[in-house]
Every structure is written in structure tokens, then in C-alpha cells.
Enzyme design. Structure first.
Site: not given
Length: 271
Positions: A69, A126, A229
Site C-alpha cells: 500500500d 508482498h 518506508s
């Protein structure tokens, strides 16, 4: 900071989680545990898992998925071995990858995407497509903030901050997933190794894959940041076409398509 975020403080932890949710607009209803009281430590909240149905994966076999995200900082093609950090600022990909010229040559003229994870975002990373781990490197460095203002002002930001470079063999060829540390990042972890940072050293540290290198399916968890980050993806030339709507500053969610794998590589991914 690291010790504080891992301190089980009972009611104080719950208060801190509630305050953070309000301040940053965290969508806690998407989490597997949606109650602030469910989190024993602040770090457990920050690295929270999502509900299984919260991030459906783009069903197209050729789709290269967003690994996290966030917002796209920049996306496009490398100018030889130089990568756009922000308007008017470029940096050397070889330095980003730890100073290996042969590895940098693999991606010269290829594709890149940089995704910034804000404090409110889901902080697990992911796989954008199925891959087998080939190599991992911890590259020591600074911990500058990586928000848009800093990216526009600090030269070679991503190549100066501490980072973990994960290299995979995929149906689209080599894939680099670079987890870039930032201010207040208390650690970077991968699912096959566990914590990579801290501790921190002064020299690049190559971490070979396990005896049986893990193969991670597209959409599978790769690792996580213990504070906010940036993730950078690198692919060789001619392997992906970015979707037109994936532009700088556009929001993106893990599992959405960033682009489509091209030519015979997309056919291999589909098979």
C-alpha cells in the site's frame, strides 16, 4: 524507539494505538484484529495483518502486482543505469544495489517503480509476481525520511539510506525488490530470514538463501517494515509495460496491477 514500540504497556499501548488511528486515519476495520485492545505492543499494531479478503489480487496472470500500500513516488524506465528519484534528481542504480556493477547491468535501461508507505498504510510487503529467492544483501546507510519533500531535496536519497536488496528469479527474468529504511524504522524483516536490521554494520552484508531457496507466490508476504518506508522494484528491459494510470503521486494498494508483463514473459507467467 525500537524498544518502546515493542514494550507491552497495556492500557498505554491501547491509548497510543487509538491516538495513531485518529491522527493518521488508519482503516483499522481492514485489519485481521480490528480492536485497538488486540495489540500487545505498538509494533504489533504497526505491522498488523489484514483480513484475508482486504486486498484481492488482480486476476490477470500477466499483471505485475503492487507490492505494498502507498503512493507511487516515481515510475518509469531507467536512463541507462540512472533512476529518477524526483523531478530533477537522479541516482545510480548500482549504488542502490550495493555497488555491484554486474548486477546493475542486469537492470540497465529497464523498468522501475518506487512506492512510498506513509504511517497510515499497511506495512507488509508482498511479491509482485511468483519468484525464487536468489540473493539478499543488507546495505548499511543513513535513515533519512523518505517522504516527498525529502525525496525532492536530498540527493541520492534511496542509495544513501539503509536498505535490504532481495533478488528473485521469475518468469519475467530477474526481479529486485529493495526495502529502503527511513527515520524511525526500527527494523526490516523478511519471511525467510526474520529480522535483517537491526543490528546494523558498516559494510555490505550478503545473506545467502536457505539451503532450499524459498519460492514465493505472487501476492505472498515477502517482508515488513517496523515503521514507514519505501519499496523499489527493478526489472530488466522489455519485461513490463506500466499501466497509464500508474503515475507519480497516484495511490496504490497491494495486489492491484502496476503493469502487465510483456511478450513471452507474460505467457510464461500465465503458465
Amino acid at each position: 524507539m525500537q524498544a518502546l514500540t515493542r514494550l507491552p504497556a497495556g492500557a498505554l499501548t491501547t491509548l497510543a494505538v487509538r491516538a495513531f488511528v485518529r491522527a493518521y486515519g488508519v482503516e483499522l476495520d481492514e485489519a485481521a484484529a480490528s480492536s485497538p485492545q488486540a495489540y500487545r505492543t505498538f509494533n504489533a499494531f504497526f505491522t498488523r495483518a489484514l483480513r484475508a479478503d482486504a486486498r484481492p489480487l488482480d486476476p490477470r496472470p500477466a499483471a505485475l502486482l503492487a507490492p505494498a500500500d502507498g503512493h507511487i513516488s516515481e515510475i518509469g524506465r531507467l536512463d541507462g543505469d540512472r533512476m529518477l528519484q524526483a523531478k530533477g534528481r537522479h541516482f545510480d542504480v548500482g549504488t542502490l544495489l550495493g555497488g555491484d556493477p554486474n548486477l546493475a547491468a542486469t537492470f540497465a535501461g529497464g523498468a522501475f517503480a518506487t512506492i512510498y508507505l506513509a504511517p497510515r498504510d499497511y506495512h507488509r510487503v508482498h511479491m509482485p509476481l511468483t519468484g525464487t529467492l536468489r540473493d539478499m544483501r543488507h546495505v548499511p546507510g543513513r535513515l533519512f525520511s523518505v517522504n516527498a519533500v525529502t525525496a525532492a531535496r536530498v540527493p541520492r536519497l534511496y542509495a544513501r539510506n539503509e536498505r535490504v536488496v532481495c533478488l528473485f528469479d521469475t518468469a519475467a527474468g530477474p526481479l529486485a525488490v529493495v526495502l529502503v529504511g527511513a527515520i524511525f524504522v526500527g527494523g526490516i524483516e523478511t519471511v525467510w530470514h526474520g529480522p535483517v536490521t537491526p543490528p546494523r554494520g558498516a559494510r555490505l552484508h550478503r545473506i545467502p538463501p536457505p539451503h532450499q531457496p524459498p519460492q514465493l507466490e505472487r501476492g505472498a508476504e515477502l517482508g515488513r517494515f517496523n515503521m514507514g518506508s519505501t519499496v523499489i522494484l527493478l526489472l530488466p528491459p522489455g519485461r513490463v509495460s506500466w499501466l497509464a494510470e500508474r503515475t507519480a503521486r497516484a495511490p496504490v494498494r497491494m495486489g492491484e496491477a502496476l503493469g502487465l508483463l510483456t511478450g513471452i514473459h507474460s505467457q510464461a507467467q500465465a503458465g
